[in-house]
Enzyme design. Structure first.
Site, PDB file in Angstrom:
ATOM      1  N   ASP A  39      42.725  41.048  45.223  1.00 49.12           N
ATOM      2  CA  ASP A  39      41.988  39.999  44.529  1.00 49.12           C
ATOM      3  C   ASP A  39      41.875  38.826  45.500  1.00 49.12           C
ATOM      4  O   ASP A  39      42.885  38.334  46.002  1.00 49.12           O
ATOM      5  CB  ASP A  39      42.777  39.594  43.277  1.00 49.12           C
ATOM      6  CG  ASP A  39      41.896  39.115  42.156  1.00 49.12           C
ATOM      7  OD1 ASP A  39      41.020  38.272  42.426  1.00 49.12           O
ATOM      8  OD2 ASP A  39      42.081  39.551  41.013  1.00 49.12           O
ATOM      9  N   ASP A  58      37.213  36.558  42.954  1.00 48.58           N
ATOM     10  CA  ASP A  58      37.375  35.690  41.799  1.00 48.58           C
ATOM     11  C   ASP A  58      36.293  34.610  41.747  1.00 48.58           C
ATOM     12  O   ASP A  58      36.036  33.946  42.759  1.00 48.58           O
ATOM     13  CB  ASP A  58      38.756  35.028  41.916  1.00 48.58           C
ATOM     14  CG  ASP A  58      39.176  34.336  40.650  1.00 48.58           C
ATOM     15  OD1 ASP A  58      39.288  35.002  39.612  1.00 48.58           O
ATOM     16  OD2 ASP A  58      39.394  33.104  40.698  1.00 48.58           O
ATOM     17  N   GLU A  99      33.233  38.653  40.723  1.00 48.85           N
ATOM     18  CA  GLU A  99      33.233  38.172  39.350  1.00 48.85           C
ATOM     19  C   GLU A  99      32.156  37.104  39.341  1.00 48.85           C
ATOM     20  O   GLU A  99      32.347  36.004  39.834  1.00 48.85           O
ATOM     21  CB  GLU A  99      34.586  37.567  38.969  1.00 48.85           C
ATOM     22  CG  GLU A  99      34.629  37.138  37.521  1.00 48.85           C
ATOM     23  CD  GLU A  99      35.810  36.244  37.191  1.00 48.85           C
ATOM     24  OE1 GLU A  99      36.131  36.130  36.011  1.00 48.85           O
ATOM     25  OE2 GLU A  99      36.390  35.627  38.101  1.00 48.85           O
ATOM     26  N   HIS A 106      41.895  41.355  32.447  1.00 48.31           N
ATOM     27  CA  HIS A 106      43.036  40.499  32.110  1.00 48.31           C
ATOM     28  C   HIS A 106      42.617  39.180  31.460  1.00 48.31           C
ATOM     29  O   HIS A 106      43.455  38.329  31.223  1.00 48.31           O
ATOM     30  CB  HIS A 106      43.826  40.216  33.393  1.00 48.31           C
ATOM     31  CG  HIS A 106      42.986  39.494  34.404  1.00 48.31           C
ATOM     32  ND1 HIS A 106      41.876  40.071  34.993  1.00 48.31           N
ATOM     33  CD2 HIS A 106      43.056  38.242  34.900  1.00 48.31           C
ATOM     34  CE1 HIS A 106      41.315  39.199  35.804  1.00 48.31           C
ATOM     35  NE2 HIS A 106      42.016  38.082  35.767  1.00 48.31           N
ATOM     36  N   ASP A 107      41.336  38.990  31.210  1.00 48.15           N
ATOM     37  CA  ASP A 107      40.850  37.709  30.701  1.00 48.15           C
ATOM     38  C   ASP A 107      40.321  37.730  29.271  1.00 48.15           C
ATOM     39  O   ASP A 107      39.876  36.709  28.760  1.00 48.15           O
ATOM     40  CB  ASP A 107      39.714  37.185  31.606  1.00 48.15           C
ATOM     41  CG  ASP A 107      40.230  36.674  32.939  1.00 48.15           C
ATOM     42  OD1 ASP A 107      41.403  36.283  33.019  1.00 48.15           O
ATOM     43  OD2 ASP A 107      39.447  36.669  33.903  1.00 48.15           O
TER      44      ASP A 107
END
Ligand code: GLC
Ligand code: CA
Length: 532
Positions: A101, A198, A239, A311-312
């Site tokens: 990440d 990210d 993302e 995970h969000d």
């Protein structure tokens, strides 16, 4: 036609790991890198061939690692650089790729760049962040409150699009670009196969139009990050919001040398105003969004990302499926609906055992900075009871409880009390119990993954929709070199489904009594037919 390079990426099946909550190898209640190494055989059995690991760099952990204080080292709680090197080589030995990440938009305020930057207006790092004498605008932080924070030391305000301790980097400073290029070079030299990037759409700000994303230099900066690398080898997924196909193309068209693909969130948001308030989301609206993007990406030779969870967001199955009496059926239906399309499947840890949302009766059980900040704001607005209900529904902690390996003490995740409470349903939903069940979600995932890997139709085939917008199901075919796979995903109500053409033999289904084709499909029934 997908290029050879994209065909190679299209065969990836990625498993997303939230390292803090996956497996604790040394009994301190925190998941770690060695914990991942211990479970590589498990992942191998599932059949995935790539792992995306959420940030594991040095970090004070205000946002669980998305606040990095050193891009070149591993968080003490997670292990050492040697551990990550071992993970890379152990994964590669099993032909599993490692995707790190990358967090290019902000650093922790504990990062040495920020510590130096705040000291004065004229040192080497002064312009690494956005500093103004007054808040430059009314931007809000994603985690509540103003996005501008006063710093007494420098007597100025800095920008933080997320937590106060996550300062946005100023990419308009060429030194920042260089520093991030070095980070990418460092990890690729260590052998990582790619990056999940990210909030990469925020690295160029559009101050003029009041948006903290999609600034005028976005493409220049992404290209600077990755364009110098061999993009046949390096996989990158941003993302990144793409409003329309033109924007998607600008990022992910092969010749642009920017990103391999994007995470597009239309089907996660489904027009919701807030992820904390249930909306009558339906599988139908998700279907229609998937159809739209399948077609657009198909026509433009782009790769799409196939995911329902990360995970969000709280688990898809708890928001849109039935996570109680039809949990198995829903979990398998959702997997079939996403992972038989064209694109790259991403499986979030725990999905493969049908993990559902938790419910807690006190805010003390939550850890996420977003949930804690918003709880305060919601409490003032709506009262504490309502605020807790909203947090229970939408909290990112719903996806961050320890992986439930079994029903024992601490769910087999650790021998010590975990850093965050266990999933409130871990006794009922855990891997050991799932594997012993006649209705094993894990087994279904394993079969589905194997089917996908062995089916050129599912990997590369043309996509044709058979269902109509008013139907309570999603039926489509995937055709490649004259062979066809037909997928039927029925939604919450029973449906009579008559297909126009021969459907082939049953390859996979989540109702064990289905033999061939019959017209009645039961709630959340999925079936895949083909000539294979
Ligand atoms: C992304 C991450 C999220 C994080 C935020 C700030 O949205 O997925 O977990 O909090 O960026 O880095
Ligand atoms: Ca540990």
């Amino acid at each position: 036609m997908l290029s050879e390079k994209y065909k190679q990426f299209a065969q990836m099946i990625v498993y997303q790991i939230y390292p803090r909550s996956f497996n604790d190898s040394n009994g301190d209640g925190i998941g770690d890198i060695r914990g991942i190494i211990e479970k590589l055989e498990y992942l191998n059995e599932l059949g995935i061939n790539a792992i995306w690991i959420c940030p594991c760099y040095k970090s004070p952990n205000d946002d669980n690692g998305y606040d990095i204080s050193d891009y070149y080292d591993i968080m003490d709680e997670f292990g050492t650089l040697d551990d990550i090197k071992e993970l890379i080589s152990e994964a590669h030995r099993r032909e599993i790729k490692i995707i790190m990440d990358l967090v290019p938009n902000h650093t922790s305020t504990q990062h040495k760049w920020f510590i130096e930057s705040k000291k004065s207006k004229d040192n080497y790092y002064s312009d690494f962040y956005y500093w103004f004498d007054e808040p430059a605008n009314d931007w809000k932080s994603e985690f509540g409150g103003s996005a501008w924070e006063y710093c007494a030391e420098r007597n100025q305000y800095y920008l933080h699009s997320y937590a106060v301790s996550q300062a946005d980097l100023n990419w308009d400073n060429p030194k920042v670009v260089e520093e991030m290029q070095k980070v990418v070079d460092y990890w690729t030299a260590l052998g990582v196969d790619g990056f999940r990037c990210d909030v990469i759409d925020q690295i160029s700000k559009d101050f003029e139009n009041g948006r903290n994303c999609f600034g005028p230099n976005l493409h220049k900066y992404i290209n600077a990050l990755f364009g110098r690398h061999e993009t046949e080898k390096l996989f990158t997924v941003g993302e990144c919001w793409a409003e329309d196909i033109e924007e998607f193309c600008r990022h992910a068209k092969e010749e642009r040398k920017e990103l391999t693909t994007l995470f597009q969130f239309d089907h996660i948001d489904c027009g919701r105003e807030s992820k904390f308030v249930p909306k009558n989301d339906s599988l139908k609206s998700v279907r229609d969004i998937l159809i739209k993007w399948q077609k657009l990406c198909y026509d433009n030779d782009l790769l799409y990302t196939l995911f329902s969870d990360n995970h969000d967001h709280s688990p898809f199955i708890s928001r849109i499926g039935n996570d109680r009496e039809l949990r198995y059926e829903s979990a398998c239906l959702i997997a079939t609906m996403f992972y038989t399309l064209r694109g790259i499947p991403f499986i979030y840890q725990g999905q493969e055992i049908g993990t559902a949302s938790s419910h807690y009766d006190s805010i003390d059980h939550f850890r996420d900075v977003e949930s804690l900040n918003l709880y305060k704001i919601f409490s003032e607005q709506y009262g504490e009871e309502k605020a807790l209900e909203m947090i229970n529904f939408g909290s990112r902690d719903n996806e961050r409880h320890p992986f439930s390996w079994n029903g024992g003490k601490y769910a087999g995740f650790s021998t010590a009390e975990p850093w965050i409470p266990l999933n409130s349903r871990f006794n009922e939903i855990n891997l050991e119990r799932d594997m012993l069940s006649q209705k094993s979600v894990f087994k279904y995932y394993k079969d589905l993954i194997a089917l996908r890997k062995n089916s050129p139709e599912i990997l590369f085939g043309d996509f044709e929709v058979l269902s109509k917008p008013q139907d309570n199901y999603f039926a489509f075919t995937r055709t490649y070199e004259g062979k066809t796979v037909t997928v039927i995903c029925n939604f919450e109500r029973p449906s009579q489904i008559a297909l126009p053409s021969r459907e082939g033999k049953l390859l996979l289904g989540n109702y064990s009594d289905r033999k061939g084709f019959s017209e009645l499909f039961r709630p959340y029934e999925a079936a895949v037919y083909g000539d294979i």
